[in-house]
Each structure stands twice: as structure tokens, then as C-alpha cells.
Design an enzyme around this catalytic site. Structure first.
Site, PDB file in Angstrom:
ATOM      1  N   LYS A  24       0.735  -1.266   0.081  1.00  0.00           N
ATOM      2  CA  LYS A  24      -0.014  -0.038   0.026  1.00  0.00           C
ATOM      3  C   LYS A  24       1.058   1.306   0.011  1.00  0.00           C
ATOM      4  O   LYS A  24       1.703   1.376   0.986  1.00  0.00           O
ATOM      5  CB  LYS A  24      -0.997  -0.036   1.138  1.00  0.00           C
ATOM      6  CG  LYS A  24      -1.622   1.260   1.539  1.00  0.00           C
ATOM      7  CD  LYS A  24      -1.734   1.597   3.005  1.00  0.00           C
ATOM      8  CE  LYS A  24      -0.262   1.867   3.579  1.00  0.00           C
ATOM      9  NZ  LYS A  24      -0.144   2.301   5.021  1.00  0.00           N
ATOM     10  N   ASP A  57      -6.416  -0.522   8.245  1.00  0.00           N
ATOM     11  CA  ASP A  57      -5.852  -0.521   6.923  1.00  0.00           C
ATOM     12  C   ASP A  57      -6.283  -1.935   6.222  1.00  0.00           C
ATOM     13  O   ASP A  57      -5.974  -1.863   5.046  1.00  0.00           O
ATOM     14  CB  ASP A  57      -4.247  -0.540   6.734  1.00  0.00           C
ATOM     15  CG  ASP A  57      -3.964   0.913   7.297  1.00  0.00           C
ATOM     16  OD1 ASP A  57      -4.614   1.778   7.412  1.00  0.00           O
ATOM     17  OD2 ASP A  57      -2.670   1.015   7.206  1.00  0.00           O
TER      18      ASP A  57
HETATM   19  P1  ATP Z   1       1.128  -0.135   9.321  1.00  0.00           P
HETATM   20  O1  ATP Z   1       1.430   1.235   8.672  1.00  0.00           O
HETATM   21  O2  ATP Z   1      -0.230  -0.767   9.037  1.00  0.00           O
HETATM   22  O3  ATP Z   1       1.705  -0.079  10.640  1.00  0.00           O
HETATM   23  P2  ATP Z   1       3.527  -1.193   8.102  1.00  0.00           P
HETATM   24  O4  ATP Z   1       4.068  -1.744   6.788  1.00  0.00           O
HETATM   25  O5  ATP Z   1       4.523   0.087   8.654  1.00  0.00           O
HETATM   26  O6  ATP Z   1       2.002  -1.022   8.302  1.00  0.00           O
HETATM   27  P3  ATP Z   1       3.791  -4.071   8.848  1.00  0.00           P
HETATM   28  O7  ATP Z   1       4.851  -4.433   7.905  1.00  0.00           O
HETATM   29  O8  ATP Z   1       2.415  -4.457   8.630  1.00  0.00           O
HETATM   30  O9  ATP Z   1       3.817  -2.296   9.012  1.00  0.00           O
HETATM   31  O10 ATP Z   1       4.072  -4.360  10.495  1.00  0.00           O
HETATM   32  C1  ATP Z   1       3.663  -3.927  11.543  1.00  0.00           C
HETATM   33  C2  ATP Z   1       3.746  -4.853  12.716  1.00  0.00           C
HETATM   34  O11 ATP Z   1       3.070  -5.970  12.576  1.00  0.00           O
HETATM   35  C3  ATP Z   1       5.110  -5.430  12.720  1.00  0.00           C
HETATM   36  O12 ATP Z   1       5.782  -4.816  14.109  1.00  0.00           O
HETATM   37  C4  ATP Z   1       5.005  -6.921  12.914  1.00  0.00           C
HETATM   38  O13 ATP Z   1       5.564  -7.603  13.862  1.00  0.00           O
HETATM   39  C5  ATP Z   1       3.712  -7.130  12.807  1.00  0.00           C
HETATM   40  N1  ATP Z   1       3.162  -8.328  11.888  1.00  0.00           N
HETATM   41  C6  ATP Z   1       2.034  -9.037  12.329  1.00  0.00           C
HETATM   42  N2  ATP Z   1       1.869  -9.843  11.160  1.00  0.00           N
HETATM   43  C7  ATP Z   1       2.906  -9.598  10.271  1.00  0.00           C
HETATM   44  C8  ATP Z   1       2.618 -10.043   8.818  1.00  0.00           C
HETATM   45  N3  ATP Z   1       2.211 -10.843   8.315  1.00  0.00           N
HETATM   46  N4  ATP Z   1       3.764  -8.899   8.048  1.00  0.00           N
HETATM   47  C9  ATP Z   1       4.493  -8.044   8.699  1.00  0.00           C
HETATM   48  N5  ATP Z   1       4.273  -7.719   9.930  1.00  0.00           N
HETATM   49  C10 ATP Z   1       3.517  -8.253  10.712  1.00  0.00           C
END
Ligand code: ATP
Length: 295
Positions: A15, A144
Site C-alpha cells: 500500500k 488498513d
Molecule cells: P502499518 O502502517 O499498518 O503499521 P507497516 O507497513 O508499517 O504497516 P507491517 O509490515 O504491517 O507495518 O508491520 C507492522 C507490525 O505488525 C510489525 O511490528 C510486525 O511485527 C507485525 N506483523 C504481524 N503480522 C505481520 C505480517 N504478516 N507481516 C508483517 N508484519 C506483521
């Protein structure tokens, strides 16, 4: 979705918040946003197959950063759907996640994995759930997840769950760059100096590379200054994108992933190769966004 013998592969798109204004905060602490988001072809892959026992494995470059326990959004999505449909309709399932997106990087990888699992399991278990039903379950997993279920150009308001699809939005050439530094979304929101910014201006009547770039120039990612202060490497990612010829560069979500906008896919690929050559340890991907209509 791609089909293999006995299993289906579902794409979990990154995203990208092309613009993200923080417009307020609810009494329960959730921030209100106004964001134009697109979703890229590059992302994670989720392979789903009926099995003798429940199983979950993770491979790919970013597998070591992903939790394998019940806190993984893949398992949360599986369990939420099973609770909704009941055990008799939800037999054991094998889920293989190929984690290609950097974790905690502002591209919603976990939410997108959850969305892919909801779609994949609804089909594997032949559940009678429409898009609204999936979005309702998705929202219980994260703000999200509904937008990742839609995976088309859209404007997200509220806590990110009020979605308006944007029609006539063609695929964009994008380069994603992450300098390898995870950023906590909670830390970035906590460091905001203002939470009552004005909403996005109206979108251009017709969206092409030039009108979009002009529109982006008058918008912001309100999380970028706070994320930059916490993680100065974001500034280096942005300047590499600019040096490589990006028409417009900005951080996505709460960072640290940044995107560059390119007029064609070939120029994007050349720019990605150049940045990768100079920063071999960074995450760098040339990709295209999903258009609003099939192209
Ligand atoms: P957001 O902006 O929604 O926080 P992001 O891209 O910054 O998204 P993600 O990669 O979705 O962050 O990870 C956020 C947290 O979710 C991490 O700290 C991770 O430990 C946890 N997590 C749980 N399941 C997953 C997954 N399948 N993939 C990535 N992270 C995950």
C-alpha cells in the site's frame, strides 16, 4: 490469484500513500486521515491449500522479521474467519507466506497479508461472504485491512476505513526504496506536532502523470517530518530517488519506505538499478501500481 496444483497463490500488494493528511484524532486515540493510496504489483505472496493439519510457514527476504506466533496477521485473519464461519466449514489449511515486503515499513505489508488470507480462505472454504462481509472482518484486524482488500486507487478517510474508489486511474511507474530501518507507527504518531491539518484538496479532473505530480506538489505526508526526525536515513532514500530522476518522491505511511514516481516502467527499472548499485543493502523495487480498471 494464480492457481497451482492443489493450491492457490494470492498477491498481497504494498500500500503506497501517495498523499496522507492527518486531520484529527478520535476520543479513543485513533488518528483521522485523508489519504490517496495506490497498491503495487510487487508484494508478498500467500499460498493456500487444504491440508491434514493447520500449518503456517514463512519464506522470503524479510521472513526473519516476521512473528510466527498468533500475533501474525496471517494467523489472526485465519482465526477470525474460522470464528465467523464455524469449525465445521473451515477445515485445516496450509498457509505459506513469501515475505518480500520490508516489515514495519509504511507499506501495510501485514494488513495486505491479512487481506490476501481473507480472500484466499473465503474461496478455499467456499464461504458465502461478499466484499462488505470481508471488509467488516478485515476492519476487526486493523484499520488498513479493508483498503488492502480493495487494492485499487482510492481515497481513505476516517481511521482509514471509509473508502472512495478513484475511477480512471491508470497504472503508475513507481520505485520503492527503504533504507533498512524499521519505524514504529505508534512512535511517529506520538511525535506529531499537529493533528488538525486541512483535508486533501480535490483530485484533478483527469489523472495522468503530469496532473498527478502537480496535485502531489500541493499535498503532503503529514507523518514525514516526524518520521524523518526519528530516522534521518529516510532523507537519504528520498535524495537517492531524486538523483535517479524521480518525477516526485515522498515517504509512504509512517515510513521508512519512500516512493518515486516515474513516467514509464522502463525509466523506473533503470532508476531502481542505479539506486541498488549504490545502496546494495537497501530494499529497492521497481513496480507498477494496480489501475482502477483492468488494463
Ligand atoms: P502499518 O502502517 O499498518 O503499521 P507497516 O507497513 O508499517 O504497516 P507491517 O509490515 O504491517 O507495518 O508491520 C507492522 C507490525 O505488525 C510489525 O511490528 C510486525 O511485527 C507485525 N506483523 C504481524 N503480522 C505481520 C505480517 N504478516 N507481516 C508483517 N508484519 C506483521
Amino acid at each position: 490469484m494464480d492457481t497451482e496444483i492443489g493450491s492457490c497463490i494470492w498477491h498481497a500488494h504494498a500500500k503506497i500513500n501517495l498523499a496522507l493528511h492527518v486531520t484529527g484524532r478520535r476520543a479513543d486515540g485513533y488518528h483521522l486521515i485523508d489519504s490517496l493510496a495506490v497498491f503495487t504489483r510487487f508484494g508478498d505472496r500467500v499460498e493456500i491449500a487444504l491440508a491434514d493439519n493447520d500449518d503456517f510457514t514463512v519464506s522470503g527476504r524479510y521472513a526473519p522479521a516476521v512473528p510466527l506466533d498468533a500475533s501474525n496477521l496471517v494467523l489472526k485473519a485465519r482465526d477470525a474467519l474460522r470464528r465467523e464461519a464455524g469449525p465445521s466449514r473451515t477445515p485445516p489449511i496450509s498457509i505459506k507466506l513469501e515475505k518480500n515486503l520490508p516489515v514495519a515499513s509504511g507499506v501495510g505489508g501485514g494488513s495486505s497479508d491479512a487481506a490476501a488470507v481473507l480472500r484466499g480462505l473465503a474461496q478455499a472454504w467456499a464461504l458465502d461472504l461478499d466484499d462488505a462481509g470481508l471488509a467488516r472482518i478485515g476492519l476487526s484486524l486493523g484499520a488498513d485491512v479493508p483498503m488492502c482488500l480493495a487494492a485499487k486507487p482510492l481515497v481513505a478517510r476516517g481511521i482509514g476505513d471509509e473508502l472512495s474508489m478513484v475511477p480512471d486511474f491508470s497504472a503508475l511507474g513507481l520505485v520503492l526504496v527503504n533504507p533498512g530501518t524499521p519505524v514504529s507507527t505508534a512512535d511517529v504518531f506520538a511525535a506529531l506536532s499537529r493533528r488538525d491539518n486541512e483535508p486533501l484538496p480535490p483530485l484533478p479532473r483527469s489523472i495522468d502523470f503530469h496532473s498527478l505530480r502537480n496535485w502531489l506538489e500541493i499535498t503532503r505526508n503529514d507523518l514525514e517530518p516526524a518520521a524523518l526526525a526519528l530516522q534521518p536515513a529516510i532523507g537519504r532514500a528520498l535524495s537517492w530517488l531524486n538523483k535517479a530522476g524521480s518525477g516526485f518522491s515522498r515517504m509512504s505511511g509512517s515510513g521508512a519506505t519512500c516512493f518515486g514516481l516515474f513516467e514509464t516502467g522502463n525509466v523506473a527499472k533503470r532508476a531502481a538499478a542505479e539506486i541498488r548499485g549504490r545502496q546494495p543493502d537497501w530494499f529497492v523495487a521497481a513496480t507498477r501500481s494496480m489501475p482502477s480498471e483492468a488494463e
